[in-house]
Write an enzyme that holds these catalytic residues in place. Structure first.
Site, short mmCIF file in Angstrom:
data_model
loop_
_atom_site.label_atom_id
_atom_site.label_comp_id
_atom_site.label_asym_id
_atom_site.label_seq_id
_atom_site.Cartn_x
_atom_site.Cartn_y
_atom_site.Cartn_z
N LYS A 23 64.81 27.01 32.77
CA LYS A 23 63.88 28.00 32.21
C LYS A 23 62.44 27.50 32.27
CE LYS A 23 64.50 29.25 27.74
NZ LYS A 23 63.32 29.04 26.86
N SER A 24 62.21 26.26 31.86
CA SER A 24 60.84 25.71 31.86
C SER A 24 60.25 25.73 33.25
CB SER A 24 60.86 24.27 31.36
OG SER A 24 61.20 24.21 30.02
N ARG A 28 57.01 28.10 35.00
CA ARG A 28 55.88 27.42 35.65
C ARG A 28 55.80 27.78 37.14
NH1 ARG A 28 57.44 24.70 31.22
NH2 ARG A 28 56.08 23.21 30.17
N GLY A 96 58.30 31.63 23.80
CA GLY A 96 57.20 30.76 23.35
C GLY A 96 56.51 30.09 24.52
N GLN A 171 54.56 22.64 25.55
CA GLN A 171 53.87 23.93 25.66
C GLN A 171 52.39 23.77 25.36
OE1 GLN A 171 56.11 26.61 23.17
NE2 GLN A 171 57.87 26.60 24.55
N ASP A 317 65.71 21.09 22.51
CA ASP A 317 66.44 22.37 22.53
C ASP A 317 67.95 22.17 22.39
OD1 ASP A 317 64.08 23.76 22.83
OD2 ASP A 317 64.18 23.75 25.01
N LYS A 344 61.27 27.08 15.93
CA LYS A 344 61.78 27.54 17.22
C LYS A 344 62.12 29.04 17.11
CE LYS A 344 61.37 23.71 19.48
NZ LYS A 344 60.40 23.64 20.57
N ARG A 389 70.26 29.97 21.31
CA ARG A 389 70.94 28.67 21.27
C ARG A 389 71.83 28.52 20.04
NH1 ARG A 389 68.79 26.77 25.79
NH2 ARG A 389 66.54 26.83 26.08
#
Ligand code: S3P
Length: 432
Positions: A23-24, A28, A96, A171, A317, A344, A389
Site C-alpha cells: 500500500k505504501s 508513492r 492517512g 507520513q 501496522d 490510526k 486491520r
C-alpha cells in the site's frame, strides 16, 4: 449496509500464494509517476480503496492514468510543475498516507486545493504535518487547526528547513520530502526513530539526488524526476495476517510469495521469531531496489515476550495481529511505546483490548502500553470499529477460538486487502 463476517476454528492453513501489492509503495508510485517527466508503468499496484483514491485525485489534478490491466497503471507524468487545479474537493477516503503526503505535495503548487476524507480520517491528527510544513512557508487551514478538511493555499515559495519530524512517522517525513523538492535550497529531515524509507528510495530511483540513512534525509529542491517502471512487492502488512494464522493454527504450513522485506517493515517477523515462530526467508532477492522474498511459515508453539520497543516503528501496522499472537502464546506479553496506535484508523489499543476481552483474554492497557496474558479464545461478537486491520486480526483470532465469532463492519478491509476473504478461505480459514 455494513458487511459482517462470521468465522470459526480452522483445521490448518496450506498452500503457496501471493498477497496484494504494498500500500505504501502504491501510493508513492502514483505520486512520483504523476510528477515525473515521461511515462511510468506500475506493476503490482494495490487495487485497494486507499490507493485508488490517490490515483483518482491525480486524475482530478490533470494527470492521465491508464489501466491496462488490473494491478497495473500507466501514469503519464506532467512534470514537477504540470499539475492543474481541481475545481472539486479531493477525497482521500480512509487514507492517512494519501492525505498527509498530498498535503506536502499540494502546499508547494501554484494553486489552492481542498482535501477531505471519511469519518475516520476526519478524526485523525493533521497538525503534526501542518505545523512542520508551515515552518517551510506553507499555508494550510484545518478544522480546529488539526483535522480535515484541509484547505491548502498554493502560490507560496517554500523555504528549505533543517527539521525533526518529532514523531516516528513516515507520513510526516514524506510530506516534508515532497515539500522540500520545491524549496529553494537543501533541507535536512531527521526523525526520532527510523521509519520506512520508500519515499527516499523512490526519489533516488526517479533520478533525484538524495542522501539518506536510518533516521536522516538530506535533499535539495529544484530537480527533475525521470519516469520509469515500478514493480511493487506483496505487502508484508497483509501477509502478516497469514503468517500469524499459520503460526497459531496447528498443522499449518504455507508459503507467501514475493513479499517486500524492507528492514523498516519486518519488525513483525522479528517479534514472532522471538516468540518461537518458525518463519523461513526463502529466495531473498532484489526487485526494483526493494528486498523481496518468499516466506515459509509453519505452526509453532509461541511463548510470551517483552516486545523490544525499538521494533515498534518497524511493525506499527502489525501490532493488532501481534496482539492476537500474544493472546494465544504461553505467558504474559508486554509491549510499550505504542502511543501512535491510538491515532490510526481506529484507536487500535482500545479496539484490540475490547475484542480480546470479549473473547476471554486478560488484557491491560495504559495510554502507550499493552499487557496480554495468553489463554483460551472463545467465539464472541466483535466490533471492528470500521478498521480494516482490526477486522482481519479478529478473523485470524477466530480461527483459534471455540464456537463462532461475529465481526462487525468489515467493509473497510477493501481499503488495503481486496480479496482477503477469498484468499483466507482458499488457504483454509473458516470465514464468510
Ligand atoms: C505509512 C506510514 C505509517 C503507517 C501507514 C503507512 C506510509 O503511518 O502506519 O499505514 O505509507 O508512510 P505513520 O506515518 O502515521 O506512522
Amino acid at each position: 449496509m455494513s458487511l459482517n463476517w462470521t468465522a470459526s476454528r480452522s483445521a490448518g492453513l496450506a498452500g503457496s500464494f501471493q498477497v496484494p501489492g504494498d500500500k505504501s509503495i502504491s501510493h508513492r508510485a502514483v505520486m512520483f509517476g504523476a510528477l515525473a517527466e515521461g511515462t511510468t508503468r506500475i506493476h503490482g499496484f494495490l487495487e485497494g480503496e486507499d490507493t485508488r483514491a490517490t490515483a483518482r485525485i491525480f486524475s482530478q489534478l490533470g494527470v492521465r492514468i491508464d489501466i491496462p490491466d488490473t494491478q497495473s497503471r500507466v501514469i503519464h507524468g506532467v512534470g514537477l510543475h504540470g499539475l492543474r487545479a481541481s475545481t472539486e474537493v479531493l477525497d482521500c477516503g480512509n487514507a492517512g498516507t494519501g492525505m498527509r503526503l498530498l498535503s506536502g505535495l499540494l502546499c508547494a503548487q501554484a494553486f489552492d486545493s481542498v482535501l477531505t476524507g471519511d469519518a475516520s480520517l476526519s478524526q485523525r491528527p493533521m497538525a503534526r504535518v501542518i505545523g512542520k510544513l508551515e515552518a517551510m512557508g506553507a499555508r494550510i487551514t484545518a478544522r480546529d487547526g488539526n483535522y480535515a478538511p484541509l484547505h491548502i493555499h498554493g502560490g507560496q515559495q517554500l523555504k528549505p528547513v533543517v527539521i525533526d519530524t518529532g514523531v516516528a512517522s513516515a507520513q510526516v517525513k514524506s510530506a516534508l520530502l515532497f515539500a522540500a523538492m520545491y524549496a529553494d535550497g537543501e533541507s535536512v529531515i531527521t526523525e526520532p526513530r527510523p521509519t520506512r524509507d520508500y519515499t527516499e528510495a523512490m526519489l533516488k530511483s526517479f533520478g533525484w539526488p538524495v542522501t539518506y540513512g536510518p533516521g536522516r534525509v538530506q535533499i535539495r529542491g529544484g530537480g527533475r524526476l525521470q519516469a520509469g517502471d515500478i514493480r511493487i512487492p506483496g505487502d508484508i502488512s497483509s501477509a502478516a495476517f497469514f503468517i500469524t494464522a499459520a503460526l497459531l493454527i496447528p498443522g499449518s504450513d504455507i508459503t507467501l510469495e514475493n513479499i517486500g522485506i524492507n528492514p523498516r517493515r519486518t519488525g513483525i517477523l522479528q517479534a514472532l521469531r522471538l516468540m518461537g515462530g518458525r518463519i523461513e526467508v526463502i529466495n531473498a532477492r532484489e526487485q526494483g531496489g526493494e528486498p523481496v522474498a518468499d516466506l515459509r511459515v509453519r505452526h509453532s508453539d509461541l511463548k510470551a515476550i517483552d516486545l523490544p520497543e525499538s521494533l515498534v516503528p518497524d511493525m506499527i501496522d502489525e501490532c493488532p495481529i501481534f496482539f492476537v499472537a500474544a493472546a494465544l502464546a504461553e505467558g504474559t506479553t508486554r509491549a510499550r511505546g505504542l502511543a501512535e496506535l491510538r491515532v490510526k484508523e481506529s484507536d487500535r489499543i482500545a479496539s484490540m483490548v475490547a475484542g480480546l476481552r470479549a473473547m476471554g483474554i486478560a488484557v491491560e492497557d495504559t495510554p502507550e502500553s499493552v499487557t496480554i496474558t495468553g489463554g483460551i479464545l472463545h467465539g464472541a461478537a466483535i466490533d471492528s470499529h470500521d478498521d480494516h486491520r482490526i477486522a482481519m486480526s479478529f478473523a485470524v483470532a477466530a480461527q483459534c477460538a471455540s464456537g463462532q465469532t461475529l465481526i462487525r463492519d468489515c467493509d473497510n478491509v477493501a481499503t488495503s486487502f481486496p480479496g482477503f476473504v477469498d484468499l483466507a478461505r482458499s488457504a483454509g480459514m473458516i470465514l464468510e
